[in-house]
Each structure stands twice: as C-alpha cells, then as structure tokens.
Scaffold this active site. Structure first.
Site, mmCIF file in Angstrom:
data_model
loop_
_atom_site.group_PDB
_atom_site.id
_atom_site.type_symbol
_atom_site.label_atom_id
_atom_site.label_comp_id
_atom_site.label_asym_id
_atom_site.label_seq_id
_atom_site.Cartn_x
_atom_site.Cartn_y
_atom_site.Cartn_z
ATOM 1 N N LYS A 195 15.046 58.776 44.234
ATOM 2 C CA LYS A 195 14.525 57.826 43.909
ATOM 3 C C LYS A 195 12.713 58.038 43.782
ATOM 4 O O LYS A 195 12.454 58.947 44.428
ATOM 5 C CB LYS A 195 14.593 56.735 44.754
ATOM 6 C CG LYS A 195 14.351 56.986 46.143
ATOM 7 C CD LYS A 195 14.679 55.510 47.040
ATOM 8 C CE LYS A 195 16.327 55.525 47.207
ATOM 9 N NZ LYS A 195 16.801 54.369 46.565
ATOM 10 N N ARG A 196 11.859 57.316 43.384
ATOM 11 C CA ARG A 196 10.416 57.568 43.325
ATOM 12 C C ARG A 196 9.831 57.676 44.762
ATOM 13 O O ARG A 196 10.735 57.232 45.696
ATOM 14 C CB ARG A 196 9.803 56.548 42.571
ATOM 15 C CG ARG A 196 10.032 56.394 41.166
ATOM 16 C CD ARG A 196 9.306 57.426 40.504
ATOM 17 N NE ARG A 196 7.810 57.580 40.666
ATOM 18 C CZ ARG A 196 7.066 57.594 39.673
ATOM 19 N NH1 ARG A 196 7.509 57.855 38.319
ATOM 20 N NH2 ARG A 196 5.500 57.443 39.885
ATOM 21 N N THR A 251 18.923 50.611 42.299
ATOM 22 C CA THR A 251 20.039 50.697 41.323
ATOM 23 C C THR A 251 20.741 52.084 41.593
ATOM 24 O O THR A 251 21.759 52.262 41.274
ATOM 25 C CB THR A 251 19.379 50.668 39.687
ATOM 26 O OG1 THR A 251 18.223 51.109 39.609
ATOM 27 C CG2 THR A 251 19.354 49.140 39.624
ATOM 28 N N LYS A 271 24.858 53.215 41.521
ATOM 29 C CA LYS A 271 25.603 54.638 40.769
ATOM 30 C C LYS A 271 26.067 55.373 41.924
ATOM 31 O O LYS A 271 27.276 55.864 41.603
ATOM 32 C CB LYS A 271 24.365 55.389 40.026
ATOM 33 C CG LYS A 271 23.811 54.467 38.996
ATOM 34 C CD LYS A 271 22.526 55.095 38.578
ATOM 35 C CE LYS A 271 21.361 54.065 37.872
ATOM 36 N NZ LYS A 271 20.200 54.673 37.660
ATOM 37 N N HIS A 313 10.458 42.204 39.357
ATOM 38 C CA HIS A 313 11.069 43.421 39.998
ATOM 39 C C HIS A 313 10.380 43.655 41.157
ATOM 40 O O HIS A 313 10.599 44.647 41.757
ATOM 41 C CB HIS A 313 10.869 44.408 39.020
ATOM 42 C CG HIS A 313 11.473 44.329 37.966
ATOM 43 N ND1 HIS A 313 12.912 44.676 37.683
ATOM 44 C CD2 HIS A 313 11.427 43.614 36.715
ATOM 45 C CE1 HIS A 313 13.501 44.570 36.446
ATOM 46 N NE2 HIS A 313 12.504 43.943 35.639
ATOM 47 N N LYS A 365 9.949 53.036 50.392
ATOM 48 C CA LYS A 365 11.142 53.742 50.346
ATOM 49 C C LYS A 365 11.455 54.642 51.520
ATOM 50 O O LYS A 365 12.732 54.820 51.745
ATOM 51 C CB LYS A 365 11.302 54.198 48.821
ATOM 52 C CG LYS A 365 11.183 53.199 47.655
ATOM 53 C CD LYS A 365 11.374 54.102 46.551
ATOM 54 C CE LYS A 365 11.231 53.111 45.210
ATOM 55 N NZ LYS A 365 12.065 52.436 44.691
HETATM 56 C C1 8GP Z 1 12.130 48.514 40.334
HETATM 57 C C2 8GP Z 1 12.380 48.015 41.918
HETATM 58 O O1 8GP Z 1 11.615 48.678 42.805
HETATM 59 C C3 8GP Z 1 13.885 48.188 42.141
HETATM 60 O O2 8GP Z 1 14.166 47.663 43.630
HETATM 61 C C4 8GP Z 1 14.564 47.534 40.971
HETATM 62 O O3 8GP Z 1 16.080 47.823 41.370
HETATM 63 C C5 8GP Z 1 14.349 48.149 39.723
HETATM 64 O O4 8GP Z 1 12.825 47.691 39.581
HETATM 65 C C6 8GP Z 1 15.175 47.370 38.470
HETATM 66 O O5 8GP Z 1 15.208 46.126 38.742
HETATM 67 N N1 8GP Z 1 10.541 48.450 39.968
HETATM 68 C C7 8GP Z 1 10.177 49.198 39.173
HETATM 69 O O6 8GP Z 1 10.762 50.103 38.773
HETATM 70 C C8 8GP Z 1 8.723 49.251 38.756
HETATM 71 O O7 8GP Z 1 7.939 48.334 39.453
HETATM 72 N N2 8GP Z 1 8.215 49.930 37.763
HETATM 73 C C9 8GP Z 1 7.013 49.829 37.587
HETATM 74 C C10 8GP Z 1 6.607 50.746 36.607
HETATM 75 C C11 8GP Z 1 6.700 49.378 36.204
#
Ligand code: 8GP
Length: 829
Positions: free
Chosen positions: A565-566, A676, A680, A372, A571
């Site tokens: 988003k976070r 994602t 949405k 990811h 970002k």
């Molecule tokens: C996220 C990615 O940052 C995002 O681009 C992607 O859409 C999403 O994963 C699903 O594939 N990554 C995370 O959420 C992540 O690394 N979370 C960490 C807590 C494990």
C-alpha cells in the site's frame, strides 16, 4: 430512409464488418489484419511488442462494437444515467481483463500460439495505465468494471494525464527516487480519441453582473479546450460496455494569433504548451492535500468538460431542467470534483437563464459525494485568493450558496456563532479558505463513507455538525468492494478454476455470495490439498520474481506476509519494520534448539511515498537497509527475509496478492477509511493480521489476528502520549530495545533514522509504541497457527469464501439502489 449513399452498399458493408471471430482462426485473421494494416508490418517481421499491439487492436475492435451497441441501446431507452467523476483511474493493464470479460481468453491464447507467440509474453508487453495513486483510484477502476457487468447505464469521467504515477526507483542506499512515467509513448491501443468532442474551458478573467438578475457574464482570461478520449470497459458475461471518458487539455488554436502577427513565434507556441501543462501529470499525493493552482485547473477543466458533455446528452432528450435529476446522477469520488456544483449553477443561471433558487433546487438533487478519509490533512481547502483569481464567477456563486446556507443555520441555531464558523463553506482567518467538503455536503443529496466504522466516525467527528443539520438519513455507508474478475479470475486462475469446478459453474464471478457455499470445503481434505498446491504455486511464482528482480532467495515454505500500500505514517509500515527488527534480534539471541521451534517468515513490502513526504521515504530506506542486513545474514538461515519490491503497481499486485499467507493491515485504529488491498488479499486466502477491519466481521474474528488499541481509545492514548508521556522504555521495552539496536548502527548510519524514531519517542501520534507489544503478541499467534498447517489452510479457506460481500458488484448495486436510483439496462443478445 437511409441518410446518405446507397443503402444496400452500406448494409452489406455493415454486415460484412459485423462478423465476430468465433474460433482461433477467426481471431488470428483479425490479428494478422492489424499487423499488416494498422501496424504496417510484414507478417514475417514481428516481435512480441508488435504482436501485443495487433492483438490489443483486435480485442479493441470487439470492445468498440459492444460500446456502439450499448450506446445505441441506451440512447433508445433513455434511462436515468449515472456519471462517476473520479480524478484518478488506476486501471493497470487491459488485455487480459478484456479477453476474460469477453469470454475469449482461450480463443485468443490459441490464436496467438498458432501465430507463434506465447500469450503471457504478450500480456507482459502492456504498460500499466497508472492514472492513480492508490485506493481511491483503483476503487474507481473496480467500480466501472462492476457498472459494466451489472449493465448499469453509466460512464466514468477523468483526466488523461500524459504522465501517470511516477516510477519508483531505489538508490543503492535505499532512497526512493522518482522518474516520470510516459505511459503514452508507445501509443495506447485502448483509447479512442474523439477529437470532435471538445469543450471550451475558461480560466481567470473577470465577471460583469447583469442588472436586475441573478446572472453574470464571465469573460476574458484564458480559454482552452478539453478534448475527449474514450476507454471502453467491457462487462463480464454481458454485451454491455461502459466507458471512461478522459479529458486532455488543448489550446483553442494552434497558436496565439496576436503574438503570431507580432512576429513572436516563440511566445505563440509557448502559450499553447502552457495549456498542455494542465493535463500533463497526475499529482502524486495520497491522503494529503497540496493546494497547487495547477491542480485546481485540472479539477475545473475535468468537471466543466464532463458537465458540458452530460448536459449536452440531457438536452437531446428535450426535457425541462426541472427533470434533470430524473435522468442523471453524478457521483463525486471524494471532493476533487466539487467545483462541479458551482459550475452547474453557473451554467444554469448564467447560460440557461434558470433563476437562482430554481437552479439550486435542480443542482442539489443531482450530486452525491463519497468521502474517503477522516484525516484532516487530506481535506481539500483552497486558498480563497487563488480560487478567486482562477474562478471568479464560481467564487461569487459559492458566496451566495454559503450566504443562504448560513442563513438556514442561523435560523435553526440563533446566535450560535461558533457553529456557523465551524460549518461555513468559507474558513475565516488569514488566509481564508474555501472548504470543499462543506460545499460538497451542502450541494449534494447524499453523502457516504466507505466502510461501517468510517461512516460512523465521519458522522461523529468531522461532519458532526452536518448530521445535526441534515439529519441522519442524509449520511449513509457504502462499504467498498473489489472486482472478483481481476482480483481472482485474472490474477489467480488456478484458484478460479478450483472454485468454478467445485461449484459446478462460474456464476460466482457475477454473484460472489455463492462463494459461501464453499465454506464447508474447509473440512474436506482433498480440497485443502488442492488449495495448498495452488497457494504454493503462486508463492513459487512470486519467489522467482523476487530472485530475478531483487536477487533475494526466499523460503517458499515461510509465511509470506504482505504489506502492500502507499507509504504513510498512519498505515504504520513503521510498526511492521520495527517488529521485524525485533524478530531478527530474537533469532540472533536464540539457541539452535530454540531456532528449530521458530516459524520462518518472509515480509514483503511494496508501496510508493509521495515525493515530498520525508518521513515516509525514510521508512522505505529503513526497510531496504534492514532487508540488506537480514537477507545477507547467513547465520539465521531462512528463518527471516525482508523484501521491498520497488515501483508497486496494479500488475505487481496481481503477482503478490495470490501468493500471500498473511495480509498486514495495521494502520492506527480509525485512520484507514476502508482499505481495499485487505479485500483482495483475503479473497485469495491470506489471513488478516490487523487492527480494526470490517472484513473481520464476515471472515469471523476466529479466522483473524486482531490487535491494538481500538478507534475509541486512540484519542485518549494520544493525549497521554503528548501530555502525560511515559518514557519509551516503560511504554514498550521491546521497542526501546529495537531503537537501541538501530542506534547502534547495525543498519547503517544511525543519524539517518533519528527523525523517524523521534516521532515515536516524542508524541507518537500513530500509537506505534502503544501497539507494539500487542502486535508482537499477534504475530506469536500467527506462528502458533502456522505450526499446524491444516488449521491454517482451514482458516484461509474460511476467510476467502466469506468475502462475497466485498465484491464491487455488491458495492455498486448498493449505490445504484440506495443513492443513484439507476437500473440495469442489459443490451439484448
Ligand atoms: C483511500 C483510503 O485511504 C482507503 O482507506 C480507501 O479504501 C480508499 O481510498 C477507497 O475508498 N484514499 C485515497 O486513496 C486517497 O485519499 N487518495 C488521494 C489521492 C486522492
């Protein structure tokens, strides 16, 4: 032959239990039944919380019936099964989603109204199940919804944290404060405790080798139990029900007998509370690796329990181990469950007497790994000494795996020590590390990224050596997706109704490609009117929340631009807030005539920062304080508002997303694996303002506002920023002005933000200054299109209805066909 008791009594009782409540009265009966039995309440003595609980229990009965039918059916069919291992499940609320998927939304609404309650109020009583940080956790939740809907024989496995992601509070000065989220305090009606499904888990201890064999005996240390809690997940328009099995750590015995005998009651209780710690809390980092022992304990407890459970089911089939991969596939959601590879080897070799080489053949046909992120700071690598202490046998097995693997590399590239060093599962140095991504690749049969560009970047950067070793086919792409059930039907019911009405059926909810048939409606005046009314209603609903919760009055005719988003440097919420300040400065400078020509904007932020992420928290503080100045500046009228909504959650997203006009997706090119929220927002008709994004291809570049350096330029720009720096006022005069404005103290003590602006003045790793000018230019284009509202609505419609490819049904079907090799097993009606 009936196993126990009297057959007729059993069957009559089963039949009596089997009635599905078909109408509102039937549903009301089941709700009242739970009020008076499960909740032990007098019918007259009810509040909305109790009504919610009884309603949820009534729905849960429906889910459990389907869950049982699905389990029975799949057991009888013995198909290949997919197990999705995710350390995060960001589910949100379940009641609305469940009644919608069951096709009983109206019936439940009627029934509860007849009982004197407003269904919306009941929905709002539910607490979010927030067992995740962000994208990765929410992705798992969308995927399990799709697995159920596609009738795939699949389960999810995760951890039952007592505390989900922290609650985000804001201090009066705009600082993020974190409070615990004890989400289970009110009891969770959606879970089914399976106290009888419990597996032993060992930590620490020592290993004794068995002479003349691959086997070893791992003993001593600390033992505990992983206990199962199930959450049934109903599919849409099917009887199939999937399951998320979450593990909770429990002591093996209620107390440690030794300390008990020694009269040390306190110590015995303490030992059990230490075990309970393991599943106490979700780690609050997103895209950032922390390296904590407790986290490794979580990972091992979860994967070991899941494997024991999966293998127990396989063993019932009475098939040889060589056929394991014909019956199961395990998808690893990132590297968090990678220890499962060593654990399967341990079980096969040490406990099942399978010779090492054969065990490795079996193991490497079972696992697939999804990556990811390409961000190096997010890649998991465990300090070797810590790993060895906690999981000594696993480290031995990893050494052996690495030894054989390095042998193969040396054979292909003799004397290429540098390559071996790069590819090794063990990172040499002081200290040494175990590289989980390398173990995941070596132990899997397939590896995928989550978007086209991301998958390409993986192959050309961090996994390049592995592409040469494994070949291109080993790596693949499965673009992420989102479920249209929650992210349109549930959160935007008016839009869903318009779509269903216009298409003449609700089949788009399971075949999102049908949305494309609505693209011509962009040219239909009446459709556009209907569209605008819905968007406006959604914006009003959000505006009410902003007024009630934040005391901010916003202009519902302004452009609602959402960046939700976070909080993370990559970002680039920074880019956005700096551009807002720039806009504010322009408004302040403008004459009344010029102001009349300006378009009004409302910028909406929401997102949590990891508690230890100083810069990300500083960005929140800046946003809040800029908001205070701008929102209270009467001089600028309603040309600009800035809102930071605290404690972002799935439930808040459900209100924000349908109301957005602009989707702000501005991370540095090549850093966001997929994203994602973009999907949405787009499917709800927000126009994309962003750097590279895969959805721009489907929506058409014409519909989007793209800007900034491209992924393949980033390295060079970074290099220049560091080694041939140009002063900021030359790189971006506009940004230099913004910084001067901040430094003048308009938004409070300027010193507070020094460490933030410094990151840009100096290396500017994320290219904020380099992209600033083109970001402003892109916003100018947004202004121009907004001035022509008909054109805007057309673009919004063209964007939304091109999003069929981003349904999680498509993603999950891609996994099923291209990786898992599992097929639909629909429970007969
Ligand atoms: C996220 C990615 O940052 C995002 O681009 C992607 O859409 C999403 O994963 C699903 O594939 N990554 C995370 O959420 C992540 O690394 N979370 C960490 C807590 C494990």
């Amino acid at each position: 032959e009936w196993p126990i008791g009297d057959e007729t009594t059993w069957k009559t009782a089963l039949d009596a239990n089997d009635v599905d409540p078909e109408d509102a009265q039937g549903v009301a009966n089941t709700v009242v039944h739970h009020i008076t039995t499960s909740l032990a309440r007098q019918a007259g003595n009810m509040d909305t919380l109790a009504a919610y609980q009884a309603t949820a229990l009534s729905v849960r009965d429906q889910l459990i019936k389907r869950w049982n039918e699905t389990t029975t059916y799949h057991t009888s069919r013995a198909p290949k099964r997919i197990y999705y291992l995710s350390i995060e499940w960001l589910i949100g609320r379940s009641l609305d989603n469940a009644v919608l998927n069951l096709g009983m939304r109206n019936t439940y609404e009627d029934a509860t109204r007849k009982l004197g309650f407003n269904f919306e109020d009941l929905l709002n009583e539910e607490r979010d199940a927030a067992l995740g940080n962000g994208g990765l956790g929410r992705l798992a939740a969308c995927y399990i919804d799709s697995m159920a809907t596609l009738c795939l024989p699949g389960w999810g496995y995760g951890l039952r944290y007592n505390y989900g992601i922290f609650k985000q509070l804001l201090s009066s000065t705009g600082e993020q404060l974190e409070a615990p989220d004890p989400w289970l305090d009110r009891e969770n009606p959606w879970e089914i405790p399976r106290l009888d499904v419990a597996y032993p888990i060992r930590f620490y201890g020592h290993v004794e080798s068995v002479p003349n064999s691959d086997k070893a005996v791992w003993q001593g240390g600390m033992e505990c139990l992983a206990v199962a809690y199930d959450t049934p997940i109903p599919g849409y328009a099917t009887k199939n029900c999937a399951n998320i099995r979450l593990w909770s750590a429990k002591p093996v015995q209620g107390f440690d007998l030794n300390s008990f005998n020694a009269g040390n009651y306190e110590a015995s209780v303490q030992a059990s509370s230490e075990v309970g710690n393991i599943t106490q809390v979700l780690y609050p980092n997103d895209n950032m690796y922390a390296g904590k022992l407790l986290r490794l304990q979580q990972q091992y407890l979860w994967t070991s329990a899941s494997l024991q459970d999966i293998l127990r089911r396989f063993l019932k089939l009475d098939k040889p181990w060589s056929q394991l991969s014909d019956f199961i596939c395990i998808q690893m959601n990132d590297t968090h469950p990678t220890i499962a590879i060593a654990e399967l080897m341990r079980i096969l070799v040490d406990e099942e007497d399978v010779p090492y080489d054969q065990a490795w053949k079996i193991t490497t046909k079972v696992f697939a790994y999804t990556n990811h992120t390409v961000l190096p700071e997010a890649l998991e690598k465990w300090e070797l000494s810590l790993f060895e202490k906690l999981l000594p046998r696993h480290l031995q097995l990893i050494y052996r795996i690495n030894y054989e693997f390095m042998g193969q590399v040396a054979k292909r590239w003799p004397n290429d020590m540098d390559r071996m060093r790069r590819m090794s599962i063990i990172e040499e140095g002081t200290p040494k590390y175990v590289r989980m991504a390398h173990l995941a690749i070596v132990g899997s049969f397939k590896v995928n990224g989550v978007a086209e560009l991301h998958s390409q970047l993986l192959q050309s950067t961090i996994f390049r050596d592995f592409v040469e070793f494994k070949g291109r086919d080993f790596f693949t792409n499965v673009t992420n997706g989102i479920t249209p059930r929650r992210w349109v039907l549930q959160c935007n019911p008016e839009l869903a109704e318009l779509v269903t009405h216009t298409l003449g059926s609700d089949q788009w909810l399971t075949n999102a490609q049908l949305l494309r048939n609505l693209l011509p409606m962009a040219e239909d005046v009446n459709f556009r009117k209907a569209w605008d009314v819905i968007k406006k209603n959604n914006k009003r609903r959000l505006a009410d929340v902003l007024e009630e919760e934040l005391g901010i009055l916003v202009n519902v005719d302004s452009i609602f631009a959402c960046q939700i988003k976070r909080m993370h440097e990559y970002k680039r919420q920074t880019l956005n807030i700096f551009a807002i300040i720039h806009r504010y400065m322009q408004i302040k400078k403008a004459t009344p005539e010029e102001r009349k020509k300006m378009q009004p904007w409302t910028f909406i932020f929401a997102g949590k920062a990891a508690p230890g992420y100083y810069i990300a928290k500083l960005v929140i503080r800046l946003i809040v304080n800029v908001g205070k100045v701008i929102n209270n500046d009467l001089d600028i009228g309603d040309l600009l508002n800035v809102c930071f909504i605290p404690d972002y959650s799935v439930s808040i997203a459900e209100v924000l997303i349908p109301a957005a006009d602009v989707s702000v997706q501005i991370s540095t090119a090549g850093t966001e694996a997929s994203g994602t929220s973009n999907m949405k927002l787009a499917i709800n008709g927000a126009l994309l303002l962003g750097t590279v994004d895969e959805i721009a291809e489907d929506a058409g570049e014409d519909q989007c506002f793209m800007f900034g350096h491209l992924a393949d330029q980033v390295q060079q720009v970074r290099f220049n920023n560091s080694y041939n720096p140009i002063p900021l006022d030359q790189r971006s005069p506009e940004l230099a002005e913004v910084f001067k404005y901040i430094e003048s103290g308009v938004f409070g003590d300027a010193h507070i933000y020094e460490s933030l602006t410094k990151t840009v003045y100096e290396h500017d790793y994320y290219l904020v200054s380099n992209d600033f000018g083109s970001y402003l230019a892109a916003q100018k284009l947004v202004d121009d299109v907004w001035a022509n509202r008909d054109e805007w609505t057309k673009k919004a419609i063209l964007t939304a209805f091109a999003m069929g490819d981003f349904s999680s049904d498509r993603s999950v079907q891609d996994y099923a066909d291209g990786i898992w090799g599992v097929e639909s097993e629909r429970v007969p009606e």
